[in-house]
Structure formats: C-alpha cells, structure tokens
Design an enzyme around this catalytic site. Structure first.
Site, short mmCIF file in Angstrom:
data_model
loop_
_atom_site.label_atom_id
_atom_site.label_comp_id
_atom_site.label_asym_id
_atom_site.label_seq_id
_atom_site.Cartn_x
_atom_site.Cartn_y
_atom_site.Cartn_z
N ASP A 56 -79.99 38.81 -96.07
CA ASP A 56 -78.76 39.62 -96.06
C ASP A 56 -79.07 41.12 -96.02
O ASP A 56 -78.36 41.88 -95.37
CB ASP A 56 -77.94 39.28 -97.32
CG ASP A 56 -76.57 39.92 -97.29
OD1 ASP A 56 -75.92 39.87 -96.23
OD2 ASP A 56 -76.15 40.48 -98.32
N HIS B 185 -75.02 48.15 -89.52
CA HIS B 185 -74.11 49.26 -89.83
C HIS B 185 -74.80 50.37 -90.62
O HIS B 185 -74.31 51.49 -90.67
CB HIS B 185 -72.83 48.76 -90.51
CG HIS B 185 -72.97 48.43 -91.96
ND1 HIS B 185 -73.48 47.24 -92.40
CD2 HIS B 185 -72.68 49.14 -93.07
CE1 HIS B 185 -73.49 47.24 -93.72
NE2 HIS B 185 -73.00 48.38 -94.16
N ARG C 167 -58.27 32.09 -82.37
CA ARG C 167 -57.55 30.82 -82.30
C ARG C 167 -56.15 30.89 -82.90
O ARG C 167 -55.27 30.16 -82.54
CB ARG C 167 -58.32 29.77 -83.12
CG ARG C 167 -59.00 28.72 -82.29
CD ARG C 167 -59.89 27.92 -83.18
NE ARG C 167 -60.85 28.84 -83.81
CZ ARG C 167 -62.14 28.62 -83.90
NH1 ARG C 167 -62.65 27.51 -83.42
NH2 ARG C 167 -62.96 29.48 -84.48
N LYS D 259 -74.17 41.09 -87.26
CA LYS D 259 -75.13 40.35 -88.02
C LYS D 259 -74.44 39.11 -88.62
O LYS D 259 -73.22 39.13 -88.72
CB LYS D 259 -75.74 41.20 -89.12
CG LYS D 259 -74.74 41.67 -90.17
CD LYS D 259 -75.42 42.21 -91.38
CE LYS D 259 -75.94 41.09 -92.25
NZ LYS D 259 -75.90 41.41 -93.67
N LYS E 298 -77.73 42.15 -105.99
CA LYS E 298 -76.29 42.16 -106.27
C LYS E 298 -76.10 42.12 -107.77
O LYS E 298 -76.97 41.66 -108.51
CB LYS E 298 -75.64 40.93 -105.63
CG LYS E 298 -75.71 40.98 -104.11
CD LYS E 298 -74.44 40.48 -103.46
CE LYS E 298 -74.53 40.50 -101.96
NZ LYS E 298 -73.94 41.71 -101.35
N GLU F 230 -76.39 47.00 -105.48
CA GLU F 230 -74.94 46.78 -105.37
C GLU F 230 -74.42 46.26 -106.69
O GLU F 230 -75.10 45.47 -107.36
CB GLU F 230 -74.65 45.74 -104.30
CG GLU F 230 -75.04 46.16 -102.91
CD GLU F 230 -74.55 45.14 -101.90
OE1 GLU F 230 -73.50 45.37 -101.31
OE2 GLU F 230 -75.21 44.10 -101.75
N HIS G 91 -81.01 45.92 -92.98
CA HIS G 91 -80.80 47.27 -93.50
C HIS G 91 -82.09 47.90 -94.07
O HIS G 91 -82.41 49.05 -93.78
CB HIS G 91 -79.73 47.29 -94.58
CG HIS G 91 -78.47 46.57 -94.18
ND1 HIS G 91 -77.97 46.63 -92.90
CD2 HIS G 91 -77.61 45.78 -94.87
CE1 HIS G 91 -76.86 45.93 -92.83
NE2 HIS G 91 -76.62 45.39 -94.02
C1 BG6 Z 1 -73.78 43.74 -95.53
C2 BG6 Z 1 -74.16 42.59 -96.42
O1 BG6 Z 1 -74.54 43.73 -94.35
O2 BG6 Z 1 -74.02 44.95 -96.22
C3 BG6 Z 1 -73.39 42.62 -97.71
O3 BG6 Z 1 -73.90 41.37 -95.75
C4 BG6 Z 1 -73.56 43.96 -98.38
O4 BG6 Z 1 -73.80 41.58 -98.59
C5 BG6 Z 1 -73.26 45.09 -97.40
O5 BG6 Z 1 -72.66 44.02 -99.49
C6 BG6 Z 1 -73.60 46.43 -98.01
O6 BG6 Z 1 -73.13 47.45 -97.17
P1 BG6 Z 1 -72.77 48.89 -97.74
O7 BG6 Z 1 -72.40 49.68 -96.55
O8 BG6 Z 1 -71.65 48.69 -98.72
O9 BG6 Z 1 -74.01 49.37 -98.43
#
Ligand code: BG6
Length: 537
Positions: A283, A226, A88, A195, A387, A264, A288
């Site tokens: 999340d 990812h 946009r 996602k 986290k 994390e 993952h």
């Molecule tokens: C994302 C989450 O999919 O993956 C995030 O939404 C998270 O909250 C991230 O921090 C972690 O990815 P990576 O590659 O840093 O382990």
C-alpha cells in the site's frame, strides 16, 4: 494554440475570448514565478474529453471531480473540455451532475455557482458494464456528439478508477471499438491508471503487457502515484537542484543516514478487502515511499523532462541492494492492537469490519535500505510507515555526520545534536534545518536550534491538491510526475524480495503495537542495532 472545430456559434465567440485570455495569462505568468507555476507555462491543455471508468466510486467524488472543478475555476482547463462518467450504476446524466456537485461541495474548494454551472454542462454519464461491447459503442457515439457540440477535437483521456480486475476488459473493448489511437498523428489518446499497479512483480508485468502490447504505447500510459503530485514532493527536486548549497553535502561523505516516515493516524477506512491483501508494504512502500527514496537519492537529471528524470529515479531503485538473508534483521512488521488516538478509543486491526480475526496483514513496516552507488554507499536509508500511529506526518530527515573535532568541552555541548535537514511533506509543509548555536550568556554552551521555512507563510497559500497537478499534466501529455514501466517493475522487484523473505518467517502472530503509539519494538530494535533511533515526531 490548439486547433478545434466548434459548431455552436455562441461557443465559437466564447472560445476565441477564452483563448485570448489564456494567451495573456500565460505571458503574465511566465514572468511570474516559474518554479511555483510548474516550469512549463507556455503550454495549456488542448481540448479533450476525460472518461472516468468507475465514476460512481469514491475517488471520483472525493478527488477527481473536485480537482477538475478547481482547475476549471482557475481557468486551467481548455474551454473545450468535457467529462464522461462511465459506470454500471443506473444513473442519468442529471444524477451524475448532482452527485458530483455534492462531491465538490464536500471536498472541493471555492465553489462558485456560476463556474459550477458552466463546468456541469460538460458532464455526461454513460451507463454500462465494463465487459459489455454495446456500452463502448454507445460511448463512441456520445464522444462523437461531444466533439461536435463542444469542440473537444477527438482527444481522449481515459481514467481507470476501477478495481484492477476490470482493466483488461476496458482496454480490450476500447481497442475493439476503435476508441484508441496509437499513432502520433491525429487526435491523441492517453490512459491514466490508478494504483494498485499490480499485486506483485508478475502481475505488474502482466498489466504492463496488457496495456502496451495491443492498445497503447508507453508515452500514452500515465501510472499515477499521487505523492508525485504533492507540491512538497516536487519541491525535493527544486531544493536539491535549484540551489548550490545543498548538493555538495548531499552524499555519504556528509550524510550519516536518512529517515523517511509516512505515518498515518487513520486505520483501514473501510477498505479492508483491499488492505488485507496489500498490507503496508504494497500500500505505501512499493509506490509512495520508493518514490520519495528515488527523489531524495537520485543524481541530477540531464533536463527537467519526463524521461531524463525517470532515468535517474530508476537508477536509484536499481542500486538498492537488499540482503538475501535475515530479512527479520533489516525489516520489521507490525499490526495495531486497540488503543487511543487523540483521546478517542480505536479498535484493533483485527476488529475492523471485513478484517480476518486472525489476520496476519502488516499495518506497519520498517525497512533499512542500502543504496550501493558512489553517492550513497555506507549511508543507510531507514523507512517506516504505519496506520494508527499517533499522528499524520510525512517527512524526510537527512541527518548529517558529526564534526570531525569538537573544540568545546563536553559540558558545553550536552544539548547539541547532529545537524538535520527535514523536508516536511505534510502537514505543516516546509523545511527545517537543525544546527548548533551558542546559548546567550558568559559561558560557551551550545544547543541545537531550528531554522524554518513554512510554505503557508512564505507563499501565502496552501498547496493545491495533488490530483489537480496530475490531471493537468496528463491533459498536457507531461509524464514527468508519472511512473514509467521499468520504475514500477523495479520497485516491485524490491518488494517481492522482501515479501518472499517474510514468507520464510512465521507470520505475524498478533497485534504488536497499540494504536496511538509509534510502532512495534522490532522497529526500534532495527534502527537500534545501528546505534541510532527513530526521530521523535
Ligand atoms: C493511499 C493509500 O495510496 O495513500 C492509503 O492506499 C493511504 O492507505 C493514502 O491512506 C495516504 O495518502 P495521503 O495523501 O493522505 O498521505
């Protein structure tokens, strides 16, 4: 080799040169190191245009364009390639190119002015609202023009990097504007979906219906996770199925338990609006962590090919049995209080901008899973993710059973632990095996030692970013590293079971672990009930 029609004579010559270069390079590579190069070398992406919806967002600047640029730099893109940003915001193509350049400078690697200039020539911006049919008409015109000028041959990769609320508008308008080809013949259309893929089972099913009923076929939909693009995650399959020595002991007879940690140190990083609704379970676990569980636990696929691999992954998810009762016994939730990480003070989750001051969202989750099949019955899988833990570390640790009989007397083995095979996904990517060895000296004393494989040292380079691999595969039409409809829905079925159970418990009453610590006491109790403990990382 892809067939393309290019009108500009200078580009015809350039294209022919590039194709010869590609052909040579692929021959050389296919004799090189097949596992490292991705096993499917003979294919190079066909000409195509990638259209990124939501192109002014963070993901495009931070991940997508740096990854595409890096592919261009390694000459892994088709020479007939273009990228259209759709959003946009009132940007011109020049603004788009400038912004993307700054993204590549900041987040990319090996920025080279010459390569950037030729890459940037293929960048265009299409301004428009996602619900405005006129914007799609304009997009259609732009795509035709690009096909004629750059030889992109009508192939389209649409990338949905918007919030999920816009997915319906985008797919509907693309379909109405005739910009999607569902057929096997003619130029191809594919769609990459970011996602979160739904918020629960019902919304994921709705989204699948939306994508698949009128617009696309399953083989055109690329649901991204990812983690699957990470080299070390793919290496799980390479280690398991490229070697003889691991597979015979990869089962409940030898494995005591498996621990998967995705820790994390960061907090919600300005994404409170999304995270408040998602929490750690949606999340990280639904996507993952379930992917990691599937890859570690799956049976050997019949081929290293998209459906064969995904068939086996989904079977693992279907074999996971979650108890109907006592969800508080086999899961633990946490939320971080203020604390300190790496010497710096950090606020509580509830003090983060955009977070409700009485939020009950979990920022930590631990789960005990049982996989009820012949391979794994009786071997628990413990998962934890949070986290604001002391450090960023993702690993899978496979702890083996003790020997049936120890020859040595007790005092000789006080330093001896169970054998552990650790697959370190990040950082310090690698694998280590912990086993017992004799301590040098006149008496027999055993202690645990490590045998280490480090990616950086063995291969002399750091693994590429996950998005590079995934974008390349999407352009190649290879869905192996993307999740299939049944897989996503099965993962949601499991997560729904847990969140429904949580609804029957009192909500999280407040922070229960300090930032910079390894999570709440409940998580220690969860694994402690089985006389085990979390690995100290
Ligand atoms: C994302 C989450 O999919 O993956 C995030 O939404 C998270 O909250 C991230 O921090 C972690 O990815 P990576 O590659 O840093 O382990």
């Amino acid at each position: 080799m892809p067939r393309v029609k290019i009108q500009n004579p200078a580009r015809v010559a350039e294209y022919a040169n590039d194709q010869q270069w590609y052909a040579r390079r692929m021959t050389v590579q296919s004799h090189a190191n097949p596992l490292r190069e991705g096993l499917r070398l003979e294919r190079t992406p066909e000409p195509c245009v990638i259209v990124i919806f939501g192109a002014t967002g963070d993901l495009t600047r931070r991940k997508l364009v740096p990854a595409l640029y890096s592919l261009a730099h390694q000459r892994q893109l088709s020479p007939a390639f273009a990228l259209v940003g759709f959003a946009r915001r009132d940007w011109s193509t020049e603004d788009f190119r400038r912004e993307m350049r700054s993204g590549v400078d900041q987040f990319g690697r090996d920025v080279h002015a010459g390569v950037w200039e030729s890459f940037a020539e293929g960048l265009e911006f299409n301004r428009g609202a996602f619900d405005d049919p006129e914007a799609y008409r304009q997009l259609g015109e732009l795509l035709k023009k690009i096909d004629a000028e750059r030889g992109t041959a009508g192939n389209r990769l649409y990338y949905l990097a918007t919030s999920p609320e816009s997915y319906a508008d985008i797919t509907r308008h693309l379909t109405d504007a005739g910009l999607i080809n569902r057929n096997d013949h003619g130029p191809w259309t594919r769609m990459v979906v970011e996602k979160p893929f739904g918020h629960d089972l019902a919304s994921a099913q709705r989204l699948n219906r939306l994508l698949l009923t009128h617009s696309l076929r399953e083989r055109q939909v690329f649901r991204i996770d990812h983690y699957l693009g990470k080299e070390t995650v793919q290496n799980i399959l390479a280690v398991r199925f490229g070697n003889l020595i691991f597979e015979p002991i990869w089962n409940a007879q030898y494995v005591d338990h498996v621990q998967i940690t995705v820790a994390e140190s960061v907090g919600v990083e300005g994404r409170a609006g999304y995270y408040e609704e998602a929490g750690a379970i949606r999340d990280m676990v639904q996507n993952h962590m379930m992917q990691l569980v599937s890859l570690v636990a799956m049976e050997p696929p019949t081929a290293f090919e998209a459906d064969a691999v995904r068939d086996e992954k989904v079977k693992v998810l279907r074999s996971i049995r979650l108890p109907d009762k006592d969800v508080g016994q086999w899961t633990a939730r946490g939320q971080y209080a203020p604390g300190s990480i790496g010497g710096a003070a950090v606020p509580a989750y509830r003090q983060e901008r955009g977070v409700d001051v009485v939020s009950a969202t979990e920022t930590y989750v631990a789960i005990k899973l049982s996989i009820e099949n012949w391979r794994w019955a009786g071997t628990p899988f413990y998962l934890r993710s949070g986290k604001r833990l002391p450090k960023r570390i993702t690993e899978i640790a496979i702890t083996f059973k003790r020997v049936p009989h120890l020859l040595f007397d007790r005092s000789a083995v006080t330093g001896l632990e169970q054998n552990v095979l650790t697959l370190r996904i990040q950082p310090d990517e690698g694998i280590s095996l912990r086993f017992g060895a004799k301590v040098p000296g006149p008496t027999v004393r055993l202690r645990s030692v490590n045998m280490d494989f480090l990616y950086g040292i063995a291969f002399g380079s750091e693994p590429a970013d996950a998005y590079e691999r995934l974008l390349l595969d999407a352009m190649l039409g290879d869905q192996t590293l993307f999740t299939r409809r049944d897989e996503v829905e099965q993962a949601w079925t499991l997560v729904n079971h847990i969140t429904d159970g949580w609804k029957k418990l009192p909500p999280i009453s407040g922070p229960n672990y300090a930032a910079g610590t390894w999570g709440p006491e409940e998580a220690d109790d969860l694994i402690g009930r089985d006389q085990r403990q979390w690995r100290r990382l």
